[in-house]
Design an enzyme around this catalytic site. Structure first.
Site, PDB file in Angstrom:
ATOM      1  N   HIS A  67     -10.004 -13.548  23.718  1.00 28.03           N
ATOM      2  CA  HIS A  67     -10.442 -14.676  23.712  1.00 28.03           C
ATOM      3  C   HIS A  67     -11.464 -15.026  24.861  1.00 28.03           C
ATOM      4  O   HIS A  67     -10.922 -15.155  25.876  1.00 28.03           O
ATOM      5  CB  HIS A  67      -9.714 -15.861  23.231  1.00 28.03           C
ATOM      6  CG  HIS A  67      -8.941 -15.830  22.109  1.00 28.03           C
ATOM      7  ND1 HIS A  67      -9.302 -16.318  21.198  1.00 28.03           N
ATOM      8  CD2 HIS A  67      -7.605 -15.279  21.778  1.00 28.03           C
ATOM      9  CE1 HIS A  67      -8.341 -16.026  19.861  1.00 28.03           C
ATOM     10  NE2 HIS A  67      -7.335 -15.306  20.553  1.00 28.03           N
ATOM     11  N   LEU A  68     -12.873 -14.973  24.580  1.00 27.69           N
ATOM     12  CA  LEU A  68     -13.788 -15.012  25.735  1.00 27.69           C
ATOM     13  C   LEU A  68     -14.117 -16.708  25.771  1.00 27.69           C
ATOM     14  O   LEU A  68     -14.855 -16.788  26.734  1.00 27.69           O
ATOM     15  CB  LEU A  68     -15.047 -14.115  25.563  1.00 27.69           C
ATOM     16  CG  LEU A  68     -14.622 -12.674  25.924  1.00 27.69           C
ATOM     17  CD1 LEU A  68     -15.965 -11.886  25.719  1.00 27.69           C
ATOM     18  CD2 LEU A  68     -14.168 -12.551  27.325  1.00 27.69           C
ATOM     19  N   ASN A  81     -12.878 -17.520  17.332  1.00 28.72           N
ATOM     20  CA  ASN A  81     -12.751 -19.202  17.438  1.00 28.72           C
ATOM     21  C   ASN A  81     -13.471 -19.739  18.404  1.00 28.72           C
ATOM     22  O   ASN A  81     -12.650 -20.482  19.391  1.00 28.72           O
ATOM     23  CB  ASN A  81     -11.330 -19.252  17.294  1.00 28.72           C
ATOM     24  CG  ASN A  81     -10.549 -18.654  18.343  1.00 28.72           C
ATOM     25  OD1 ASN A  81     -11.040 -17.769  19.267  1.00 28.72           O
ATOM     26  ND2 ASN A  81      -9.470 -19.246  18.712  1.00 28.72           N
ATOM     27  N   ASP A  86      -8.731 -15.495  13.411  1.00 28.41           N
ATOM     28  CA  ASP A  86      -7.652 -15.656  14.532  1.00 28.41           C
ATOM     29  C   ASP A  86      -7.416 -16.948  15.047  1.00 28.41           C
ATOM     30  O   ASP A  86      -8.442 -17.647  15.485  1.00 28.41           O
ATOM     31  CB  ASP A  86      -7.606 -14.413  15.522  1.00 28.41           C
ATOM     32  CG  ASP A  86      -6.330 -14.716  16.584  1.00 28.41           C
ATOM     33  OD1 ASP A  86      -5.471 -14.678  16.148  1.00 28.41           O
ATOM     34  OD2 ASP A  86      -6.560 -14.996  17.580  1.00 28.41           O
ATOM     35  N   HIS A 142      -1.252  -9.291  16.913  1.00 26.58           N
ATOM     36  CA  HIS A 142      -0.031  -9.677  17.633  1.00 26.58           C
ATOM     37  C   HIS A 142       1.327  -9.729  16.695  1.00 26.58           C
ATOM     38  O   HIS A 142       1.968 -10.957  16.419  1.00 26.58           O
ATOM     39  CB  HIS A 142      -0.100 -11.043  18.312  1.00 26.58           C
ATOM     40  CG  HIS A 142      -1.034 -12.122  17.465  1.00 26.58           C
ATOM     41  ND1 HIS A 142      -0.517 -12.464  16.270  1.00 26.58           N
ATOM     42  CD2 HIS A 142      -2.091 -12.945  17.683  1.00 26.58           C
ATOM     43  CE1 HIS A 142      -1.441 -13.516  15.856  1.00 26.58           C
ATOM     44  NE2 HIS A 142      -2.353 -13.611  16.831  1.00 26.58           N
ATOM     45  N   ASP A 149      -4.314 -10.493  23.505  1.00 23.93           N
ATOM     46  CA  ASP A 149      -4.570 -11.921  23.156  1.00 23.93           C
ATOM     47  C   ASP A 149      -4.848 -12.838  24.293  1.00 23.93           C
ATOM     48  O   ASP A 149      -4.329 -13.717  24.341  1.00 23.93           O
ATOM     49  CB  ASP A 149      -3.216 -12.391  22.047  1.00 23.93           C
ATOM     50  CG  ASP A 149      -3.487 -13.621  21.257  1.00 23.93           C
ATOM     51  OD1 ASP A 149      -4.759 -14.090  21.500  1.00 23.93           O
ATOM     52  OD2 ASP A 149      -2.468 -14.169  20.920  1.00 23.93           O
TER      53      ASP A 149
HETATM   54  O1  DOR Z   1      -1.792 -18.312  21.518  1.00 25.32           O
HETATM   55  C1  DOR Z   1      -2.630 -17.966  20.858  1.00 25.32           C
HETATM   56  N1  DOR Z   1      -3.868 -18.482  21.395  1.00 25.32           N
HETATM   57  N2  DOR Z   1      -2.732 -17.473  19.586  1.00 25.32           N
HETATM   58  C2  DOR Z   1      -3.737 -17.697  18.789  1.00 25.32           C
HETATM   59  O2  DOR Z   1      -3.487 -17.246  17.626  1.00 25.32           O
HETATM   60  C3  DOR Z   1      -4.907 -18.182  19.231  1.00 25.32           C
HETATM   61  C4  DOR Z   1      -5.232 -18.214  20.708  1.00 25.32           C
HETATM   62  C5  DOR Z   1      -6.266 -19.321  21.324  1.00 25.32           C
HETATM   63  O3  DOR Z   1      -7.435 -18.973  20.711  1.00 25.32           O
HETATM   64  O4  DOR Z   1      -5.909 -19.748  22.306  1.00 25.32           O
HETATM   65 ZN    ZN Z   2      -3.437 -15.105  16.857  1.00 28.84          ZN
END
Ligand code: DOR
Ligand code: ZN
Length: 437
Positions: free
Chosen positions: A64-65, A96, A154, A234, A309
């Protein structure tokens, strides 16, 4: 630095060719020019790699950037510098963000930011549904034209079975895997940690194994029906693994990934931490039986790859009560030492398989370049030590966020250098490359 780099006398581990041997590696003109004993390369910068492992750069299928929209947590610049510091030469960026990566202009914007600010390769993942709302499909075909390598909602599950079926059908038309975050909202409700004895003692709402495995069951059936490419993100429960194992034997095109935290921590670590939100992520840390099953499945091959993740969150957001804090932990800068300390040192995994699950296998899962030191391949290379230690100090992270459950731990294993296309993007002790724009 001149054009060519000669990595001398390292232990070259290349699972793509089943290679594990002391050799020299010459990086030239952006590619692996030569891998051989005693290479002489006049004019090349020589790096003494004796006592170190030289391997294809790591490939993260799940990062997640946070750019655009959540730049206080992470940006393409800071996230890719964290990747480089962790030995990752390619990362896949989740959808997201704000706005969500659900149409062509959003992907085009991210691609521009990548070109301007990234220090490693970044492959965008488009959303499955518009706004991650799970109601209508996103512009999958148009996003593919802008360079997405997979689709995923996700962070959120795809609760509606018919939408999931359509997503699989469409993604398959464009040759894209569908990456699923498996969580049945009606079973998980407000669960914030694994449902079990630890959650009972802590008085926190539980997130049961079946919340994941029930959705895995549905999606394996839909993948069989549509002949689509399903990738389970995951994976965290032994029940999911059992079904994936059977599905693979039956020829269903399913792959899956596991995170370093699910491989090495359990819900008892949440209990010991006394409500420390650095141990809160989704899916949650499971029982010891699940953790052991994940390690076994990774070693044996039911699990294809390790993915971090990497989910950066700001300190102020994490400084809430356990139930209120956001889910997620950072992972790029700790993945290698965590796995060396917890799996390689106790000989639960071989060095060859460790490199494979971090590099060669994930590259294959999404059909990305990399994951090999074959001559002519892109010169994406990591140099690391399995004997030196990393002391986890988030203040020194390249990532903008500090939410690591391994904070203050000393772990065997240390990334020394990272090269992308032959260019050094990380060297221990040196100033980081790339501006923080
Ligand atoms: O722990 C998580 N953080 N699981 C996810 O599915 C999304 C992610 C996030 O975007 O922070
Ligand atoms: Zn996830």
């Amino acid at each position: 630095m001149s054009e060519a780099v000669l990595l001398k006398g390292g232990r070259v581990v290349d699972p793509s060719r089943n290679l594990d041997q002391t050799l020299d590696v010459l990086l030239k003109d952006g590619v692996i020019a030569k891998v051989d004993e005693k290479i002489a390369a006049r004019g090349a910068d020589v790096v003494d790699a004796a006592g170190l492992v030289v391997a294809p750069g790591f490939v993260d299928l799940h990062t997640h950037l946070r750019e655009p929209g959540f730049e206080h947590k992470e940006t393409v610049a800071t996230g890719t510098r964290a990747a480089a510091a962790g030995g990752f030469t390619s990362v896949c960026a989740m959808a997201n963000t704000m706005p969500v990566l659900d149409d062509a202009p959003a992907v085009a914007f991210l691609v521009r930011r990548i070109r301007e600010t990234a220090v490693v390769r970044v492959y965008p993942i488009g959303a499955v549904s518009h706004g991650l709302e799970g109601l209508e499909l996103a512009e999958i075909g148009l996003m593919k034209a802008e360079g997405i390598v997979a689709v995923s909602d996700d962070g959120k599950p795809i609760a509606n079975g018919m939408l999931m079926r359509r997503a699989l059908e469409y993604a398959t038309m464009f040759g894209l895997p569908v990456v699923v975050h498996e969580e049945d909202p009606s079973l998980v409700g407000g669960g914030v940690m694994n449902e079990g004895w630890a959650s009972t003692r802590l008085g926190l709402p539980g997130w049961p194994n079946v919340g994941e495995s029930a959705m895995v069951a549905r999606d394996l059936q839909l993948a069989a029906l549509t002949k689509a490419r399903l990738h389970v993100a995951h994976v965290s429960t032994r029940e999911s693994l059992e079904m994936i194992r059977v599905a693979r034997r039956a020829g269903i095109a399913v792959t899956c990934e596991v995170t370093p935290h699910h491989l090495t921590l359990t819900d008892e670590d949440v209990a010991r931490s006394s409500y420390d939100t650095r141990f809160k992520m989704n899916p949650p840390l499971r029982s010891e039986a699940d953790r052991a099953a994940l390690v076994a499945a990774l070693v044996e091959g039911t699990i294809d790859a390790v993915a971090t993740d990497h989910a950066p969150h700001h300190e102020d957001e994490k400084a809430l009560a356990f139930e209120d804090a956001p889910f997620g932990v950072t992972g790029l800068e700790t993945a290698l030492p965590v796995l060396v300390e917890a799996l390689l040192v106790p000989r639960a995994i071989t060095l060859q398989r460790l490199v494979e699950v971090l590099s060669t296998a994930p590259a294959r899962v999404f059909s990305l370049p990399g994951g090999t030191l074959a001559e002519g391949a892109p010169a994406d290379v990591v140099v690391f030590s399995t004997t030196k230690s990393t002391h986890v100090t988030p203040d020194g992270f390249a990532s903008r966020s500090k939410n690591s459950p391994w904070t203050a731990r000393t772990l065997r294993g240390r990334v020394e250098r990272t090269f992308v296309g032959g260019r050094e993007v990380f060297a221990r002790g040196a100033a980081p490359v790339g501006g923080d724009r």
